[in-house]
Structures are given as structure tokens and as C-alpha cells.
Scaffold this active site. Sequence first.
Site, short mmCIF file in Angstrom:
data_model
loop_
_atom_site.label_atom_id
_atom_site.label_comp_id
_atom_site.label_asym_id
_atom_site.label_seq_id
_atom_site.Cartn_x
_atom_site.Cartn_y
_atom_site.Cartn_z
N GLU A 93 17.65 8.67 7.62
CA GLU A 93 18.90 8.15 7.05
C GLU A 93 18.50 7.16 5.98
OE1 GLU A 93 21.78 9.38 7.57
OE2 GLU A 93 20.89 10.73 9.04
N CYS A 122 23.63 0.11 3.86
CA CYS A 122 23.41 1.43 3.27
C CYS A 122 24.72 1.99 2.72
CB CYS A 122 22.83 2.38 4.30
SG CYS A 122 23.75 2.40 5.83
P1 NAP Z 1 12.00 0.70 4.00
O1 NAP Z 1 11.26 -0.17 3.09
O2 NAP Z 1 12.08 2.14 3.68
O3 NAP Z 1 11.33 0.48 5.44
C1 NAP Z 1 11.80 1.11 6.63
C2 NAP Z 1 10.61 1.32 7.58
O4 NAP Z 1 9.82 2.40 7.09
C3 NAP Z 1 9.66 0.13 7.67
O5 NAP Z 1 9.19 0.04 8.98
C4 NAP Z 1 8.56 0.51 6.70
O6 NAP Z 1 7.31 -0.04 7.05
C5 NAP Z 1 8.48 2.01 6.87
N1 NAP Z 1 7.99 2.67 5.67
C6 NAP Z 1 8.56 2.64 4.43
N2 NAP Z 1 7.85 3.40 3.57
C7 NAP Z 1 6.84 3.94 4.29
C8 NAP Z 1 5.76 4.82 3.96
N3 NAP Z 1 5.60 5.30 2.73
N4 NAP Z 1 4.90 5.16 4.96
C9 NAP Z 1 5.05 4.67 6.21
N5 NAP Z 1 6.05 3.82 6.57
C10 NAP Z 1 6.93 3.47 5.63
O7 NAP Z 1 13.51 0.22 4.18
P2 NAP Z 1 14.02 -1.28 4.45
O8 NAP Z 1 13.80 -2.09 3.24
O9 NAP Z 1 13.50 -1.76 5.72
O10 NAP Z 1 15.62 -1.06 4.62
C11 NAP Z 1 16.50 -1.03 3.52
C12 NAP Z 1 16.86 0.40 3.14
O11 NAP Z 1 17.36 1.09 4.27
C13 NAP Z 1 17.96 0.50 2.10
O12 NAP Z 1 17.65 1.49 1.17
C14 NAP Z 1 19.19 0.91 2.90
O13 NAP Z 1 20.18 1.59 2.18
C15 NAP Z 1 18.56 1.77 3.95
N6 NAP Z 1 19.38 1.89 5.16
C16 NAP Z 1 19.92 3.10 5.44
C17 NAP Z 1 20.75 3.23 6.55
C18 NAP Z 1 21.40 4.56 6.85
O14 NAP Z 1 21.92 4.72 7.94
N7 NAP Z 1 21.40 5.51 5.94
C19 NAP Z 1 20.99 2.13 7.38
C20 NAP Z 1 20.39 0.92 7.07
C21 NAP Z 1 19.57 0.82 5.94
P3 NAP Z 1 6.85 -1.45 6.40
O15 NAP Z 1 7.98 -2.36 6.48
O16 NAP Z 1 5.66 -1.81 7.18
O17 NAP Z 1 6.59 -1.19 4.99
#
Ligand code: NAP
Length: 494
Positions: free
Chosen positions: A263, A300
Amino acid sequence: MKIPNLIGYHTSSEGTITFQTVNPITDQFHPELFVEATQAEVDRSATLAKGAYRTFSRTSPMERAQFLRAIITELELNKSLLTVTYSRESGLKEQRAEVEFTRTIFQLTSFADLLSQENLEIKHIDLADPNRTPTPKPQLIKYKLGIGPIVIFGASNFPFAYSTVGGDTAAALAAGCPVIVKSHPFHAHTSFLVAKLVVKVAEEHKLPEGVFSHLNATGYEVGQRLVQHPFVQGVGFTGSIKGGLAIQQLAQQRAVPIPVFAEMGSLNPVVILPSALKKESDNIATKLALSITQSSGQFCTKPGALFLVQAVETTHFLETFKTIFEQQASYSMVHPTIARIYTQRAKQVIDQTNVHLFAQGTVTKTCNLGIPQLSITDGHTFDTNKLLQEEVFGPHALLVICKDQLELEQILENIDGQLTFSLFHNEENIEAQNLFFLAQEKAGRVILNGVPTGVEVSPAMQHGGPFPSSSDSRFTAVGTDSIQRFLRGVTVQK
Ligand code: NAP
């Protein structure tokens, strides 16, 4: 104090890499040192999860309901410590902590209630007919079985509801799948405290060791190793499009590919027709300003692009909207990195040719501010510049002023898949109009005369839309239907 990994029923801190969390309001680091999981610890958690799967997936739905209800009890008993830690690590206010905690409890309760329904286990029985001609018919019984150990990645902006024991974990456990949580490094202590309670309950309920593990990680390696581990059978991911796609690619490159239910982010277009502005222009302006800026726009479902057409009503609306928006205060974002990326991304949008800053919120004196900003452009510029169509995570939205409804609809034909699509209107029979069909085709949830923030947890909720907002638009990440992501059918033929 060192914070270990929780692997099955044991704590483990074999690694040498440690990290700390930070209070984004003060920029002060917290004293706890989180020990990042090693390759051996990843392997142990996956091996235990595989071992737990056979027993756990065959527990009765009622047993799993009891497990979830016992987790709820523990969360409630520890609520004050959990919510204080949540606010300390995320900077999100007490009231938001309360809302998110309540939502997390509700999600767990919904799954426990679902599992408590009679006859849930057997989905379909087709009786045998030995006398059928030309061939006798066998008896068929179709069950749903958990798909296996699931790795869960939570997002930074929902330390409770989309994290350790949030919707994905609740759905996977309800489905009978062991869970390994890759803890989010921005709220690692909140995550650890929640995980400790889950492990305690699992042990008290004599569930097989490995039904739940919790690994600390500050970089991508631990998560990537988990996704690549042969014993892992599925992934629940909530986060950015970039992160979700990276995880999905890894899962596809395995010798045995596995499903990734990602998501991700979304632009969440909002169309505001002149007919709506004739009726309640000021009300719409207030609703939208709050929806864009609440919790520093870290949702999001935050409206990221507002589409209007040139009209007298639009001109009046823009004047009011500017005034209301400029009264919105800035708050700290959940992490210094998130605040830095937000500031860069909003500036990048505003710096594009034919884009201008339209309104800005007030600036307060705390660290890591997400300053509310509205920028403005025309339909053609939006349509021809892909960068303007990407999510800016934070309290920013882009106003897109189209020449007329025809141009508006042409632009919307070209946008990517979305979590939500909002339509402010005062038309007769909007649900029979092209704009409505377009909204349905582009998004998982269509909101009429309302804002997209505030996702109701309900069996009728679709939270997940066409790619890239989700990796698989056939499923929802919110509501009890989300259990379907972690189940597969098995037919027993007699
Ligand atoms: P994120 O940077 O993508 O991180 C989410 C998780 O994934 C973290 O644990 C991160 O690890 C890991 N991760 C990210 N890229 C990775 C990669 N290339 N390889 C391995 N692990 C990876 O997202 P965020 O900043 O925490 O959250 C904000 C985002 O989430 C926004 O874009 C928001 O719209 C979205 N969101 C979506 C929903 C939905 O239901 N659609 C709900 C809430 C939030 P690390 O932190 O260790 O890097």
C-alpha cells in the site's frame, strides 16, 4: 539501555550496529540503543516462523480470536506507556495517539469478531453424487489456509495502526500466518513495546514459538534479507511507492516469487466543480485546508492535487481558500528526514516552470516543521509534467486550474492509479456521468462531497487502488476483507 530483537520467545542482540530514535519536536535523541538484526537473526526468525506455521495455521478461528482479544487486553493495560512513547518518537499529538490507538484496537476486535463467526473455516461444501451420469461426482470441500510466514513493513506515519500490530499484522495473524515485523526505525521503541506484548500473549496462549518475531533495522538490508528468505511466503508493506516497488521487485526475483501487498503513496485528486462552489464554497475551503494540513499532511490519503475549472465561482473560492489556508499552523513532522524530504519536494514542485506558490501556512518555533504550502498551475502544465503528478508527503497540495471540464477530464484520463478520488459537485445524477466513471476507474475509493482523509475501518472499505497506489488493486488493506491477502484456497476431494 540496549533494545534487543524479539525472535520467537527469546531476546537477541548479536549485532554490532545500533541506532537511536529522535524526538522530532526537540531534535533530541532518545537514550535507547536498538540493536540491528544480523543475517543469523533474520534466518532464525524465518526458521522459527516456518516451524510455527503448520501448528498455527491449523489453530481454530476461535483460538486465533482469543489470541487477538488477549493482545487487545495487553495493549489497553499498557496504553499510557504506549501512547507516551508514540508521541515522544513521532511528535504526533496526544489526541492523534488516542485516535490511532482506538483504531488499532478496533481493527483487532473486527478480526476477532470475524473469526468468532460460526462455520468460518469451511467456505464451501459440494456434496458427492455417486449416481451422476456420465461421471459420478466427488465430494469437494474448499477451505482457506494461511499462505505462510509473512513479513510486515509498517509506515512511519502510523506507529500504531499501520505498524507492529496494525491492520496488516492483525489480518495475517487472523489468517493463521506467523508474522515477522521489520520494525520502523523512526518509532522503534513504540514498536518494540507493542511487540513485547504480542510475544507475551503468544507464549501465554502456548502458541508455537516463532508465531511472531520483531526485528530492529535502520537500513534496508534486514528487510531485504527477510523478503528474500525462502521460508517467507508473503509481504505486507505500507510506505512509499519507491520502497514498495523495491520490495516487490526483490520478491519477484526470488527463485520462488511471493506476493507483496504494498500500500503506497497517492496523489488523491480532488475535483471541485463550479456547481459545488455555488452551494458551499467556504465550507469546502475549510474542509480541504484541514484535510491537507492535519497531522502535517502525513497521510497516504491527503489531497495532493485539487482540480478546478475557470469560472467566477472558482475565482471566489480561491480567494477564500487562500485566506483559510494561510491561517493553518506548521507542526513538526514525524522525523527530521521526512521533514527534510518534504521541504525539498514542495520546493521542487514550486520551482517548476508555470508553477507558483499560492499560499503558505504560519511558521511556528519547533524543529522539523512541515510548513503548509499550496502551489498553483494550469491544466496543460500539470498534464505534461510527470513530476507534478507524484505524491509530496506532507502538508502541500497543488491547485490545477483547467480551461473547462473537457480539459479537466482529459487530464484525469492520464493520471496514474489512486487510493482515492474526491468529487465536490451539485449535479443531478453524478453517478451516471463520465467524471464519476473516470473516478471509479482510477481509484479504490470515490468520495462524493467529502475529503479523502479519515479512512473508516469497515468491511465496506476499499483501501487500495490501481497501481501504483497499491501493488494489487483486487485487495484492500483496511477492513476485515484484508484477510483475503493472506489466505489461499485448498480443496479436499473425497
Ligand atoms: P518508506 O520510506 O517507504 O518506509 C516504509 C518501510 O519500508 C520502512 O521500514 C523502510 O525501511 C522500508 N523500506 C523502504 N524502502 C526500502 C527498500 N528499498 N528496501 C527495503 N526496505 C525499504 O515509507 P515511510 O516514509 O515510512 O512512510 C510514508 C509513506 O507511506 C508515504 O508515501 C505515505 O503515503 C505512505 N503510506 C501509505 C499508506 C497506505 O495505506 N497506502 C498508509 C500510510 C503511509 P527504513 O525506514 O529502514 O528505510
